[in-house]
Design an enzyme around this catalytic site. Structure first.
Site: not given
Ligand SMILES: Cc1ncc(COP(=O)(O)O)c(CNc2co[nH]c2=O)c1O
Length: 386
Positions: A73, A182, A202-204, A240, A327
């Protein structure tokens, strides 16, 4: 049976090997890398190693940048807002082209810029749920500052033709950004093969820690920082550095690329086994050709079964899935992707997303198949429309 987690597109478990790599930086080597004393100096080699792992994972050029931030994000907002302050405000280039498929963090950032006078085109997907290079070529003009198209869709797993879209933008001299959240760990991401100017991750999403993300900026790409302050990240992102987060993200990215083969064989086989079982149920629609999707994702509409009702039933059996982007899971609007592919209004409210990972087992898939079959029978008996 233990709970079963099939919502990996929302977030993933931290790989134990990643957790192990992160551990020393909480209570042992906890210095601020910007400090000049030994506590700060001793962590720097580990940050350098993490950067090397990330550069290698996406085959980034030595003169390209990877800016470490908190999440996709933030990375996506840095690109969209950065474009506004570096190009849109000062030049005649007053347009952005993006798509209706993007994550809310792209769409909402663009909607904000519209309040600032920027014209944004939101391309609608075709009947296959895809955005084509021809669609982009048709709307690009000499006033277009940026094109932003996601590499793979978080709800359906559909993979978009990013290389061809990036080539169209390069030919037209327009900056191109792709949200690869993704894609990392599911498809090959090679920045020497795909001429994108900016890429976010995004690492998670690939078994790394929450709170760590990255923004790739190709050599020559100019973006002002979203966060101003200290000299961290060469002044491109103040604050930081989250040392354990960055170390974890580097390790997770390295493992994710090493696991690509496993994702596209073993995980794909389990996904297809699950999908084949779903297709045995009457009045079921699976979105997108399975060969055009990330190997772990299936987005299914089951006529007569509200998406939220299925999610509740699964949860009662210890199974975690989702109706789409967490989201946006509170919004009860019909999915734009289902609407775009021509699913009728009723179907557009029945979407359920299952997203596997390399930690998913065949036993879990077999159990989930049985639970879904029983849930469909139960929920259709309660339905007034089926
Ligand atoms: C394509 C895509 N872009 C950006 C984000 C945002 O990533 P974050 O900033 O690390 O949270 C997500 C999170 N997508 C989802 C989060 O929960 N279900 C989902 O599909 C995503 O799937």
């Amino acid at each position: 049976m233990e709970r079963i987690y099939l919502d990996n597109n929302a977030t993933t478990i931290v790989d134990p090997t990643v957790r192990e790599a992160m551990d020393p930086f909480y209570c042992h080597m906890y210095g601020n890398p910007n400090s000049l004393h030994s506590f700060g100096i001793e962590v720097r080699p580990y940050l350098h190693q993490a950067m090397e792992q990330m550069y290698a994972a996406i085959n980034a050029g030595d003169e390209d940048d990877i800016i470490i931030n908190s999440c996709a994000t933030e990375g996506n907002n840095t690109v969209i807002m950065g474009m506004y302050f570096s190009l849109l405000k000062e030049t005649r280039k007053k347009r952005i082209v993006t798509t209706q498929l993007e994550h809310p963090c792209i769409r909402e950032a663009c909607r904000f810029l519209e309040t600032q006078g920027v014209k944004v085109t939101y391309l609608a997907p075709d009947r296959q749920g895809l955005i084509t290079p021809e669609m982009v070529k048709e709307v690009i003009s000499d006033k277009t500052a940026l094109v932003s198209v996601m590499w793979a869709n978080n709800e359906t797993g559909l993979i978009l033709p990013i290389k061809e879209i990036a080539e169209v933008c390069k030919e037209k001299g327009v900056y191109f950004h792709t949200d690869a959240v993704q894609a990392i760990g599911k498809v090959k991401v090679d920045m020497q093969d795909v001429p994108a100017d900016f890429l976010t991750f995004s690492a998670h999403k690939f078994h790394g820690p929450k709170g760590a993300g990255g923004l790739y900026v190709r050599k020559g790409g100019m973006l002002p920082p979203l966060l101003h302050g200290g000299e961290q990240m060469g002044g491109h992102r103040a604050g930081t550095v989250d040392v354990p987060g960055m170390v974890g993200m580097g390790k997770a990215m390295e493992i994710a690329v090493e696991s690509l083969e496993y994702e596209n064989t073993h995980v794909r086989r389990l996904r297809d086994k699950f999908e084949d079982a779903l297709m045995q149920i009457d009045d079921v629609l699976v979105v997108g050709d399975r060969d055009l999707r990330t190997p772990n994702t299936v987005y299914v509409s089951i006529r007569g079964v509200e998406g939220e009702a299925m999610i509740w039933d699964l949860n009662q059996n210890g199974i975690a899935a989702s109706t789409g982007s967490a989201c946006a899971s509170e919004s009860l609007e019909a999915s734009p992707i289902l609407t775009a592919i021509g699913a009728d209004k009723e179907l557009a409210h029945t979407g359920v997303r299952f997203s596997l990972s390399r930690f998913t087992t065949e036993k879990e898939i077999d159990f989930t198949i049985e639970v879904v079959k029983k849930a469909v029978v139960r929920l259709r008996q309660l339905s007034t429309s089926y």
